[in-house]
Design a protein around this motif. Structure first.
Motif, PDB file in Angstrom:
ATOM      1  N   ALA A 139      16.402 -13.642   4.226  1.00 15.72           N
ATOM      2  CA  ALA A 139      17.614 -14.178   4.848  1.00 15.72           C
ATOM      3  C   ALA A 139      17.585 -14.015   6.359  1.00 15.72           C
ATOM      4  CB  ALA A 139      18.848 -13.477   4.293  1.00 15.72           C
ATOM      5  N   GLY A 140      16.963 -12.933   6.834  1.00 19.74           N
ATOM      6  CA  GLY A 140      16.965 -12.691   8.269  1.00 19.74           C
ATOM      7  C   GLY A 140      16.159 -11.462   8.621  1.00 19.74           C
ATOM      8  N   ILE A 141      16.242 -11.085   9.885  1.00 24.69           N
ATOM      9  CA  ILE A 141      15.548  -9.908  10.392  1.00 24.69           C
ATOM     10  C   ILE A 141      16.409  -9.317  11.498  1.00 24.69           C
ATOM     11  CG2 ILE A 141      14.183 -11.089  12.162  1.00 24.69           C
ATOM     12  CD1 ILE A 141      11.775  -9.377  11.162  1.00 24.69           C
ATOM     13  N   PHE A 142      16.350  -8.009  11.643  1.00 26.75           N
ATOM     14  CA  PHE A 142      17.067  -7.320  12.705  1.00 26.75           C
ATOM     15  C   PHE A 142      16.123  -6.278  13.271  1.00 26.75           C
ATOM     16  CE2 PHE A 142      19.957  -4.126  14.461  1.00 26.75           C
ATOM     17  CZ  PHE A 142      20.771  -4.926  15.243  1.00 26.75           C
ATOM     18  N   LYS A 154      24.959  -9.298   8.596  1.00 27.70           N
ATOM     19  CA  LYS A 154      24.842 -10.759   8.537  1.00 27.70           C
ATOM     20  C   LYS A 154      25.236 -11.414   9.862  1.00 27.70           C
ATOM     21  CE  LYS A 154      26.295 -14.732   5.824  1.00 27.70           C
ATOM     22  NZ  LYS A 154      27.019 -15.192   4.637  1.00 27.70           N
ATOM     23  N   ALA A 155      26.178 -10.811  10.584  1.00 27.19           N
ATOM     24  CA  ALA A 155      26.675 -11.398  11.827  1.00 27.19           C
ATOM     25  C   ALA A 155      25.731 -11.189  13.008  1.00 27.19           C
ATOM     26  CB  ALA A 155      28.044 -10.816  12.168  1.00 27.19           C
ATOM     27  N   VAL A 156      24.825 -10.219  12.914  1.00 30.58           N
ATOM     28  CA  VAL A 156      23.987  -9.893  14.075  1.00 30.58           C
ATOM     29  C   VAL A 156      22.487 -10.086  13.838  1.00 30.58           C
ATOM     30  CG1 VAL A 156      25.692  -8.311  15.036  1.00 30.58           C
ATOM     31  CG2 VAL A 156      23.948  -7.430  13.475  1.00 30.58           C
ATOM     32  N   MET A 157      22.105 -10.358  12.609  1.00 30.41           N
ATOM     33  CA  MET A 157      20.677 -10.562  12.307  1.00 30.41           C
ATOM     34  C   MET A 157      20.206 -11.902  12.860  1.00 30.41           C
ATOM     35  SD  MET A 157      20.674 -11.675   8.321  1.00 30.41           S
ATOM     36  CE  MET A 157      21.181 -13.334   7.854  1.00 30.41           C
ATOM     37  N   THR A 158      18.901 -12.040  12.963  1.00 31.77           N
ATOM     38  CA  THR A 158      18.316 -13.340  13.274  1.00 31.77           C
ATOM     39  C   THR A 158      18.108 -14.056  11.947  1.00 31.77           C
ATOM     40  OG1 THR A 158      17.189 -12.483  15.221  1.00 31.77           O
ATOM     41  CG2 THR A 158      16.315 -14.524  14.261  1.00 31.77           C
ATOM     42  N   PRO A 159      18.855 -15.129  11.688  1.00 29.17           N
ATOM     43  CA  PRO A 159      18.695 -15.831  10.413  1.00 29.17           C
ATOM     44  C   PRO A 159      17.414 -16.665  10.399  1.00 29.17           C
ATOM     45  CG  PRO A 159      20.333 -16.933  11.754  1.00 29.17           C
ATOM     46  CD  PRO A 159      19.907 -15.706  12.516  1.00 29.17           C
ATOM     47  N   SER A 160      16.892 -16.891   9.226  1.00 32.55           N
ATOM     48  CA  SER A 160      15.697 -17.721   9.050  1.00 32.55           C
ATOM     49  C   SER A 160      14.585 -17.343  10.036  1.00 32.55           C
ATOM     50  CB  SER A 160      16.036 -19.200   9.183  1.00 32.55           C
ATOM     51  OG  SER A 160      17.044 -19.568   8.285  1.00 32.55           O
ATOM     52  N   PRO A 161      14.133 -16.092  10.002  1.00 31.21           N
ATOM     53  CA  PRO A 161      13.134 -15.665  10.983  1.00 31.21           C
ATOM     54  C   PRO A 161      11.764 -16.290  10.720  1.00 31.21           C
ATOM     55  CG  PRO A 161      13.394 -13.986   9.334  1.00 31.21           C
ATOM     56  CD  PRO A 161      14.437 -15.042   9.047  1.00 31.21           C
ATOM     57  N   LEU A 162      10.926 -16.225  11.741  1.00 29.01           N
ATOM     58  CA  LEU A 162       9.531 -16.616  11.539  1.00 29.01           C
ATOM     59  C   LEU A 162       8.967 -15.761  10.426  1.00 29.01           C
ATOM     60  CD1 LEU A 162       8.367 -16.777  15.254  1.00 29.01           C
ATOM     61  CD2 LEU A 162       8.705 -18.703  13.716  1.00 29.01           C
ATOM     62  N   HIS A 163       8.048 -16.344   9.671  1.00 33.24           N
ATOM     63  CA  HIS A 163       7.443 -15.625   8.557  1.00 33.24           C
ATOM     64  C   HIS A 163       6.090 -16.252   8.265  1.00 33.24           C
ATOM     65  CE1 HIS A 163       9.612 -19.046   6.883  1.00 33.24           C
ATOM     66  NE2 HIS A 163       8.615 -19.118   6.015  1.00 33.24           N
ATOM     67  N   GLN A 189      24.565  -8.170   2.618  1.00 34.58           N
ATOM     68  CA  GLN A 189      25.924  -7.631   2.561  1.00 34.58           C
ATOM     69  C   GLN A 189      26.066  -6.284   3.258  1.00 34.58           C
ATOM     70  OE1 GLN A 189      24.081  -8.294  -0.202  1.00 34.58           O
ATOM     71  NE2 GLN A 189      25.138  -9.831  -1.411  1.00 34.58           N
ATOM     72  N   ALA A 190      24.971  -5.699   3.732  1.00 34.74           N
ATOM     73  CA  ALA A 190      24.997  -4.361   4.322  1.00 34.74           C
ATOM     74  C   ALA A 190      25.738  -4.336   5.650  1.00 34.74           C
ATOM     75  CB  ALA A 190      23.571  -3.861   4.538  1.00 34.74           C
ATOM     76  N   THR A 191      26.178  -3.154   6.001  1.00 41.31           N
ATOM     77  CA  THR A 191      26.751  -2.953   7.328  1.00 41.31           C
ATOM     78  C   THR A 191      25.602  -2.670   8.292  1.00 41.31           C
ATOM     79  OG1 THR A 191      26.964  -0.560   7.064  1.00 41.31           O
ATOM     80  CG2 THR A 191      28.829  -1.922   6.320  1.00 41.31           C
ATOM     81  N   LEU A 192      25.868  -2.847   9.553  1.00 42.05           N
ATOM     82  CA  LEU A 192      24.855  -2.548  10.554  1.00 42.05           C
ATOM     83  C   LEU A 192      24.515  -1.056  10.529  1.00 42.05           C
ATOM     84  CD1 LEU A 192      22.986  -3.634  12.653  1.00 42.05           C
ATOM     85  CD2 LEU A 192      24.828  -3.524  14.314  1.00 42.05           C
TER      86      LEU A 192
END
Length: 132
Positions: free
Chosen positions: A41-44, A65-74, A13-16
């Protein structure tokens, strides 16, 4: 591997702007994005930020949420280091979130953690007797 308070976290839910501040506070060039439950949830990354700026996108107005990479490698918490390193090398990434069986983030592995944060040297004449 970084764990606990050493992990640069942000919620989905955070802002960039908030995410960048947290990224800067940790000095790693990455923020792991989690659901309120703590699940990955993602990575940026700072690379994502550079690409946004290069494209002329409005950086601070974006929700994370709009700019992250969703479901990143882990990797899973019990993944051997050599497997994690192979994943990082194959995908040309320097950071890998570590999760447990419930997908909660328990750590973050940075390439420097594996290579010894500067202790690893490819060519060190000072320690190589063959150079004399």
């Amino acid at each position: 591997m970084l764990t606990g308070d050493s992990i640069p976290f942000s919620t989905i839910q955070a802002t960039l702007r908030e995410a960048i501040a947290e990224m800067d506070r940790h000095g790693l060039g990455v923020i792991v994005v989690v659901e309120p439950s703590g699940e990955l949830a993602g990575i940026f990354t700072d690379g994502d930020l550079r690409r946004m700026i290069a494209r002329g996108e409005p950086v601070f107005e974006q929700p994370l949420k709009a700019v992250m990479t969703p479901s990143p490698l882990h990797a899973m918490a019990d993944t051997p280091a050599y497997d994690a390193l192979n994943t990082m090398e194959h995908h040309q990434i320097t950071v890998l979130p570590i999760i447990d069986q419930t997908r909660r983030v328990v750590g973050i592995l940075h390439l420097h953690d594996i290579l010894g944060k500067g202790a690893f040297k490819f060519n060190s004449a000072a320690t190589d007797d063959r150079t004399h």
